[in-house]
Motif scaffolding. Sequence first.
Motif: not given
Length: 140
Positions: A1-4, A27-28, A75-76, A102-109
């Motif tokens: 996991m990582g951000h930016s 992935l964040d 992958t998230f 397999k991909v999960t996409l999170f709408d973090g708007s």
Amino acid sequence: MGHSAGCHLVALTGMRGGLPGVAALILDDTRAYDLAALSRNGGMVRAYARVFSDPKQWAALSPSTYVDGKKHPPTFIAYSRAPGRGEESKAFAERLRATGTKVTLFDGSAYTHMSINSDFGVDGDALTAAALAFLKATVA
């Protein structure tokens, strides 16, 4: 996991196959999935331009370079409302899905680039709940 920047590094290492045995990637919020496309689309802002100053290295430093031709760990991908994050994340997710990953996409708007990181782990945080559900469904 990582951000930016950490997100970029996790994506790059994971796509290159440098994480053998890893069950999943989280992935964040980065725009640095495809540096050449980022430059073409006006997204090579000062922070990126300093780190990725040599265009000859962009392909080697772009996680998207290593996507095609093989399946990757589940992958998230989360993105904030920061400019370009949604578009870059969705494009990267589609490339991964095309490989059968397999991909999960999170709408973090609802999040800023900073709050999508700082709120992670806080009780009631939507991203935390989504990431945990992804892990439970993927790794358990």
